[in-house]
Design an enzyme around this catalytic site. Structure first.
Site, short mmCIF file in Angstrom:
data_model
loop_
_atom_site.label_atom_id
_atom_site.label_comp_id
_atom_site.label_asym_id
_atom_site.label_seq_id
_atom_site.Cartn_x
_atom_site.Cartn_y
_atom_site.Cartn_z
N ASP A 157 0.87 -1.18 0.00
CA ASP A 157 0.00 0.00 0.00
C ASP A 157 0.91 1.23 0.00
O ASP A 157 2.10 1.13 0.30
CB ASP A 157 -0.90 0.00 1.25
CG ASP A 157 -1.79 1.24 1.31
OD1 ASP A 157 -2.41 1.59 0.30
OD2 ASP A 157 -1.85 1.89 2.38
N SER A 158 0.32 2.38 -0.29
CA SER A 158 1.09 3.62 -0.22
C SER A 158 1.53 3.91 1.22
O SER A 158 2.44 4.70 1.43
CB SER A 158 0.22 4.77 -0.73
OG SER A 158 -0.97 4.82 0.02
N TYR A 171 -0.31 8.34 -2.51
CA TYR A 171 -0.26 8.07 -3.95
C TYR A 171 -1.46 8.73 -4.64
O TYR A 171 -1.44 8.95 -5.84
CB TYR A 171 -0.36 6.55 -4.21
CG TYR A 171 0.88 5.73 -3.94
CD1 TYR A 171 2.02 6.28 -3.35
CD2 TYR A 171 0.91 4.37 -4.29
CE1 TYR A 171 3.14 5.49 -3.11
CE2 TYR A 171 2.02 3.59 -4.06
CZ TYR A 171 3.14 4.14 -3.46
OH TYR A 171 4.24 3.35 -3.23
N GLY A 172 -2.49 9.00 -3.84
CA GLY A 172 -3.79 9.39 -4.39
C GLY A 172 -3.83 10.68 -5.18
O GLY A 172 -4.77 10.91 -5.93
N CYS A 225 -4.14 -1.32 -2.03
CA CYS A 225 -4.27 0.13 -2.20
C CYS A 225 -5.17 0.34 -3.40
O CYS A 225 -4.89 -0.21 -4.49
CB CYS A 225 -2.88 0.71 -2.45
SG CYS A 225 -2.89 2.46 -2.90
N ASN A 226 -6.23 1.07 -3.21
CA ASN A 226 -7.16 1.28 -4.33
C ASN A 226 -6.55 2.14 -5.43
O ASN A 226 -6.82 1.93 -6.60
CB ASN A 226 -8.44 1.94 -3.83
CG ASN A 226 -9.34 0.95 -3.15
OD1 ASN A 226 -10.11 0.26 -3.78
ND2 ASN A 226 -9.24 0.86 -1.84
N THR A 227 -5.72 3.11 -5.02
CA THR A 227 -5.10 3.99 -6.01
C THR A 227 -4.19 3.17 -6.92
O THR A 227 -4.29 3.24 -8.15
CB THR A 227 -4.31 5.10 -5.30
OG1 THR A 227 -5.20 5.78 -4.41
CG2 THR A 227 -3.72 6.07 -6.29
N GLU A 253 -5.54 8.84 9.58
CA GLU A 253 -4.21 8.66 10.17
C GLU A 253 -4.09 9.40 11.50
O GLU A 253 -3.40 8.96 12.41
CB GLU A 253 -3.13 9.11 9.18
CG GLU A 253 -3.12 8.24 7.95
CD GLU A 253 -1.79 8.19 7.23
OE1 GLU A 253 -0.87 8.91 7.64
OE2 GLU A 253 -1.69 7.41 6.27
N CYS A 302 -11.04 3.30 -0.72
CA CYS A 302 -9.71 3.69 -0.29
C CYS A 302 -9.49 2.90 0.99
O CYS A 302 -10.39 2.84 1.85
CB CYS A 302 -9.67 5.19 0.01
SG CYS A 302 -8.14 5.70 0.83
N THR A 303 -8.32 2.28 1.09
CA THR A 303 -8.12 1.36 2.21
C THR A 303 -8.02 2.08 3.56
O THR A 303 -8.04 1.44 4.61
CB THR A 303 -6.88 0.48 1.96
OG1 THR A 303 -5.78 1.31 1.59
CG2 THR A 303 -7.15 -0.52 0.86
N HIS A 304 -7.93 3.41 3.54
CA HIS A 304 -7.96 4.17 4.80
C HIS A 304 -9.38 4.34 5.35
O HIS A 304 -9.56 4.53 6.56
CB HIS A 304 -7.42 5.59 4.57
CG HIS A 304 -5.94 5.71 4.65
ND1 HIS A 304 -5.11 5.24 3.68
CD2 HIS A 304 -5.15 6.27 5.60
CE1 HIS A 304 -3.86 5.51 4.02
NE2 HIS A 304 -3.86 6.14 5.18
N1 DGL Z 1 -4.45 3.69 0.74
C1 DGL Z 1 -4.64 4.52 -0.44
C2 DGL Z 1 -5.78 3.96 -1.30
O1 DGL Z 1 -6.37 2.97 -0.98
C3 DGL Z 1 -4.96 5.96 -0.05
C4 DGL Z 1 -3.82 6.79 0.44
C5 DGL Z 1 -3.06 7.47 -0.65
O2 DGL Z 1 -3.53 8.46 -1.24
O3 DGL Z 1 -1.97 7.02 -0.91
O4 DGL Z 1 -6.08 4.52 -2.32
#
Ligand code: DGL
Length: 275
Positions: free
Chosen positions: A14-15, A46-47, A77-79, A156, A188-190
């Site tokens: 993940d990012s 990463y988003g 990570c979805n991005t 976070e 988004c995994t957050h």
């Molecule tokens: N965990 C990232 C996702 O699922 C989001 C955080 C990021 O922007 O890197 O897209």
């Protein structure tokens, strides 16, 4: 190609720490699997980065994990799943599981009125990753997407029940509330960290979906199908690698993972970029 063994770990990246919510779902379903996680905490988020950069970072993360002899790669990570899945599948000889397909399938299973909302990073939403995938599976449904970039730092920071988070959620989700959605994908995994406030704002009749659980089921099916399930009756070994150890890392990471991180290692960026 390396010969795959049942005891080889499953690799996740993940990012940053968001992917730990996916690891949590996998640990719940498959507690005996060995796990190696890489979080690119030095280069998060990463988003809001370009597709080229996210692809480059994703390939570096995958190469790092391949050196740990992983039997399967999970792009937690979805991005990265939105923009780098094709490239990863092109370069890797092991299977690669992303977040978009499991989350889309689950959303389609849950919706009754065919109005699905999707919230994610700017990149995931701009790339239309979910709307394309959902419409490919069922062209009749309507998909409404909204980027919610501030949710990442709020998760976070641990502002789970904070008034500011609720206020921001009300602003972001206003449009989706008007669309009469009955299902909302936390793309988004957050975001699962903020599910209480998201649920409160969007309304209790809207079903929240995130990719962790369905991805864990796909991983289980894949491992069973290939005879690669770890049959040990001991808990799996879990190693966590990050490119930076920011302030309060352990406290925040444990909130995402739901358990203590015992084996944490720092990776130098050189190690990722010099191949
Ligand atoms: N965990 C990232 C996702 O699922 C989001 C955080 C990021 O922007 O890197 O897209």
């Amino acid at each position: 190609m390396n010969f795959m063994n049942r005891t080889n770990p499953i690799g996740f990246f993940d990012s940053g720490i968001g992917g730990l919510t996916v690891v949590k779902s996998v640990i719940e379903l498959l507690p005996n699997e060995n796990i190696v996680y890489f979080g690119d905490t030095a280069r998060v988020p990463y988003g809001n980065k370009s597709n080229e950069t996210v692809i480059e970072y994703s390939l570096q993360a995958a190469n790092f994990l391949l050196r740990k002899n992983i039997k399967l790669l999970v792009v937690a990570c979805n991005t990265a799943s939105s923009v780098a899945l094709k490239e990863l599948r092109r370069f890797l000889t092991i299977p690669v599981i992303g977040m978009i397909e499991p989350g889309s399938k689950m959303a389609l299973q849950e919706t009754k009125n065919g109005n699905i909302g999707v919230i994610g990073t700017i990149s995931t939403i701009n790339n239309k990753a979910y709307s394309n995938q959902i419409k490919k599976l069922n062209p009749k449904v309507k998909v409404f997407e909204k980027a919610c970039p501030l949710f990442v730092p709020l998760a976070e920071e641990g502002w789970i029940n904070h008034k500011a988070t609720e206020l921001i959620a009300r602003e972001y989700l206003k449009e989706l509330k008007e669309k009469k959605i009955d299902t909302l994908v936390l793309a988004c995994t957050h975001y699962p960290i903020l599910s209480d406030v998201i649920q409160k704002v969007i309304g209790k009749n809207v079903k929240l979906v995130h990719s962790g659980e369905p991805a864990a089921k796909i991983i289980e099916e894949y491992l069973n199908g290939r005879g690669l399930r770890n049959t040990s009756n001991q808990l799996g070994k879990r190693e966590f690698y990050v490119s930076d150890v920011p302030n309060k890392f352990n406290e925040i990471a444990e909130r995402f993972l739901g358990t203590k991180i015992k084996h944490l290692y720092k990776v130098e960026l050189d190690e990722l970029t010099n191949d």
